[in-house]
Design a protein around this motif. Structure first.
Motif, PDB file in Angstrom:
ATOM      1  N   PHE A  29       0.877  -1.260   0.038  1.00  0.00           N
ATOM      2  CA  PHE A  29      -0.034   0.106   0.104  1.00  0.00           C
ATOM      3  C   PHE A  29       0.719   1.164  -0.030  1.00  0.00           C
ATOM      4  CE2 PHE A  29       1.124  -0.504   4.231  1.00  0.00           C
ATOM      5  CZ  PHE A  29       1.605   0.718   4.755  1.00  0.00           C
ATOM      6  N   GLY A  30       0.288   2.301  -0.397  1.00  0.00           N
ATOM      7  CA  GLY A  30       0.749   3.807  -0.193  1.00  0.00           C
ATOM      8  C   GLY A  30      -0.259   4.555   0.596  1.00  0.00           C
ATOM      9  N   ALA A  31       0.239   5.606   1.178  1.00  0.00           N
ATOM     10  CA  ALA A  31      -0.583   6.390   1.996  1.00  0.00           C
ATOM     11  C   ALA A  31       0.124   7.768   2.089  1.00  0.00           C
ATOM     12  CB  ALA A  31      -0.891   5.948   3.419  1.00  0.00           C
ATOM     13  N   GLN A  32      -0.565   8.761   2.396  1.00  0.00           N
ATOM     14  CA  GLN A  32      -0.159  10.222   2.407  1.00  0.00           C
ATOM     15  C   GLN A  32      -0.972  10.998   3.620  1.00  0.00           C
ATOM     16  OE1 GLN A  32      -1.718  12.809  -0.648  1.00  0.00           O
ATOM     17  NE2 GLN A  32      -3.741  11.798  -0.984  1.00  0.00           N
ATOM     18  N   LEU A  33      -0.188  11.894   3.892  1.00  0.00           N
ATOM     19  CA  LEU A  33      -0.666  12.927   5.028  1.00  0.00           C
ATOM     20  C   LEU A  33      -0.045  14.476   4.584  1.00  0.00           C
ATOM     21  CD1 LEU A  33      -1.501  13.422   8.010  1.00  0.00           C
ATOM     22  CD2 LEU A  33       0.900  12.926   8.587  1.00  0.00           C
ATOM     23  N   ASP A 175      -2.189   4.834  10.530  1.00  0.00           N
ATOM     24  CA  ASP A 175      -3.413   5.174  11.163  1.00  0.00           C
ATOM     25  C   ASP A 175      -3.433   6.187  12.169  1.00  0.00           C
ATOM     26  OD1 ASP A 175      -4.640   3.840   9.035  1.00  0.00           O
ATOM     27  OD2 ASP A 175      -5.411   2.319   9.789  1.00  0.00           O
ATOM     28  N   ALA A 176      -2.500   5.886  13.217  1.00  0.00           N
ATOM     29  CA  ALA A 176      -2.695   6.661  14.457  1.00  0.00           C
ATOM     30  C   ALA A 176      -1.845   7.998  14.170  1.00  0.00           C
ATOM     31  CB  ALA A 176      -1.925   5.779  15.366  1.00  0.00           C
ATOM     32  N   VAL A 177      -0.843   8.137  13.361  1.00  0.00           N
ATOM     33  CA  VAL A 177      -0.424   9.183  12.887  1.00  0.00           C
ATOM     34  C   VAL A 177      -1.410  10.218  12.118  1.00  0.00           C
ATOM     35  CG1 VAL A 177       1.775  10.285  11.638  1.00  0.00           C
ATOM     36  CG2 VAL A 177       2.078   8.188  13.190  1.00  0.00           C
ATOM     37  N   GLY A 178      -2.175   9.619  11.108  1.00  0.00           N
ATOM     38  CA  GLY A 178      -3.045  10.136  10.378  1.00  0.00           C
ATOM     39  C   GLY A 178      -2.855  10.087   8.801  1.00  0.00           C
ATOM     40  N   TYR A 179      -2.275   9.101   8.520  1.00  0.00           N
ATOM     41  CA  TYR A 179      -1.894   8.791   7.120  1.00  0.00           C
ATOM     42  C   TYR A 179      -3.146   8.199   6.617  1.00  0.00           C
ATOM     43  CZ  TYR A 179       3.356   9.395   7.003  1.00  0.00           C
ATOM     44  OH  TYR A 179       4.345  10.043   7.184  1.00  0.00           O
ATOM     45  N   VAL A 180      -3.429   8.575   5.333  1.00  0.00           N
ATOM     46  CA  VAL A 180      -4.788   7.847   4.686  1.00  0.00           C
ATOM     47  C   VAL A 180      -4.205   7.145   3.646  1.00  0.00           C
ATOM     48  CG1 VAL A 180      -6.699   8.273   3.289  1.00  0.00           C
ATOM     49  CG2 VAL A 180      -6.039  10.110   5.489  1.00  0.00           C
ATOM     50  N   ARG A 181      -4.530   5.783   3.383  1.00  0.00           N
ATOM     51  CA  ARG A 181      -4.204   5.078   2.338  1.00  0.00           C
ATOM     52  C   ARG A 181      -4.913   5.459   1.019  1.00  0.00           C
ATOM     53  NH1 ARG A 181      -5.258  -0.280   5.389  1.00  0.00           N
ATOM     54  NH2 ARG A 181      -5.728   1.241   7.238  1.00  0.00           N
ATOM     55  N   ASP A 182      -4.004   5.467   0.038  1.00  0.00           N
ATOM     56  CA  ASP A 182      -4.396   6.088  -1.240  1.00  0.00           C
ATOM     57  C   ASP A 182      -3.886   5.108  -2.574  1.00  0.00           C
ATOM     58  OD1 ASP A 182      -1.778   6.707  -1.279  1.00  0.00           O
ATOM     59  OD2 ASP A 182      -2.233   8.858  -1.804  1.00  0.00           O
ATOM     60  N   GLU A 183      -3.148   4.068  -1.996  1.00  0.00           N
ATOM     61  CA  GLU A 183      -2.805   3.168  -3.205  1.00  0.00           C
ATOM     62  C   GLU A 183      -2.708   1.805  -2.572  1.00  0.00           C
ATOM     63  OE1 GLU A 183       1.231   4.139  -4.167  1.00  0.00           O
ATOM     64  OE2 GLU A 183       0.737   6.433  -5.163  1.00  0.00           O
ATOM     65  N   GLU A 184      -3.014   0.815  -3.738  1.00  0.00           N
ATOM     66  CA  GLU A 184      -2.932  -0.536  -3.213  1.00  0.00           C
ATOM     67  C   GLU A 184      -2.234  -1.228  -4.355  1.00  0.00           C
ATOM     68  OE1 GLU A 184      -5.551  -4.678  -2.323  1.00  0.00           O
ATOM     69  OE2 GLU A 184      -6.353  -2.836  -2.368  1.00  0.00           O
ATOM     70  N   TRP A 185      -1.234  -2.091  -3.950  1.00  0.00           N
ATOM     71  CA  TRP A 185      -0.408  -2.663  -5.231  1.00  0.00           C
ATOM     72  C   TRP A 185      -0.453  -4.244  -4.700  1.00  0.00           C
ATOM     73  CZ3 TRP A 185       2.397   0.018  -8.915  1.00  0.00           C
ATOM     74  CH2 TRP A 185       2.373   1.553  -8.796  1.00  0.00           C
ATOM     75  N   VAL A 186      -0.410  -4.929  -5.947  1.00  0.00           N
ATOM     76  CA  VAL A 186      -0.160  -6.606  -5.760  1.00  0.00           C
ATOM     77  C   VAL A 186       1.002  -6.923  -6.526  1.00  0.00           C
ATOM     78  CG1 VAL A 186      -2.727  -6.959  -5.501  1.00  0.00           C
ATOM     79  CG2 VAL A 186      -1.845  -6.871  -7.929  1.00  0.00           C
ATOM     80  N   THR A 187       1.585  -7.888  -5.697  1.00  0.00           N
ATOM     81  CA  THR A 187       2.804  -8.664  -6.548  1.00  0.00           C
ATOM     82  C   THR A 187       2.174 -10.057  -6.863  1.00  0.00           C
ATOM     83  OG1 THR A 187       4.230  -7.551  -4.964  1.00  0.00           O
ATOM     84  CG2 THR A 187       5.054  -9.485  -6.067  1.00  0.00           C
TER      85      THR A 187
END
Length: 193
Positions: A29-33, A175-187
């Motif tokens: 996953f990727g996440a942003q804040l 999640d606790a820090v406040g990042y929001v997941r915005d990407e999901e990747w599969v291998t």
């Protein structure tokens, strides 16, 4: 092990690959804040709640960084997309564009750390790790919170992070820090059976 391909989870090629016998072996996953979404009071509380000393790491900490990296090198879940390359002395040395934050136990040993690559107003977490004996005490959350607070104070406005979607601890920390997941990747891996 056969060939691997890493794709965004929604990539249209995924269905065709799976129909041809490729199987998902890992998810990431990727996440942003953004700085305007930072809750300073909450992050300070997360750092205080972890107990112990949490601070930015410097040149004097390189041996401790190398030691913690060596004893946790097998602890990164996932596969190709989330592999962690062992640090050498150069990679373990923080600098202006590669910042590091750590948590120390009562005996002074480094027990958790996060490294963040900084480019202007953007920062991306390279990795975060906690010594096995110290997991579940909020130390991964604390070092990530410390990095966000310090870098936001210096003008960073966009933070990115990511990792294995199988790593429940890092998902909770983000999640606790406040990042929001915005990407999901599969291998995907070719089934060679």
């Amino acid at each position: 092990m056969g060939e691997t391909i890493v794709l965004p989870a929604q990539d249209p090629r995924r269905a065709a690959l799976e129909a041809d016998g490729w199987v998902i072996v890992a998810r990431s996953f990727g996440a942003q804040l953004h700085s305007d979404g930072i809750n300073d009071q909450r992050l300070h509380a997360l750092i205080a709640g972890a107990g112990g000393l949490v601070r930015e790491l410097g040149d004097a900490d390189v041996d401790a960084v190398l030691h913690l990296d060596a004893i946790t090198i097998e602890d990164y879940p996932g596969s190709t997309a989330t592999q962690h390359t062992p640090l050498d002395r150069r990679a373990a040395t923080p600098g202006v564009s590669r910042r590091a934050f750590g948590a120390f136990g009562p005996d002074g040993d480094l027990v958790s750390m996060t490294f963040v690559n900084v480019d202007g107003v953007e920062a991306e977490t390279h990795f975060t790790v906690v010594h096995r004996a110290w997991r579940g005490q909020g130390l991964g959350i604390a070092v990530k919170a410390a990095s966000v607070l310090a870098l936001a104070e210096e003008g960073v406005t966009r933070f990115r992070t990511g990792g294995s979607a199988d790593n429940v601890a890092i998902l909770r920390a983000n999640d606790a820090v406040g990042y929001v997941r915005d990407e999901e990747w599969v291998t995907l891996e070719q089934d060679v059976r």
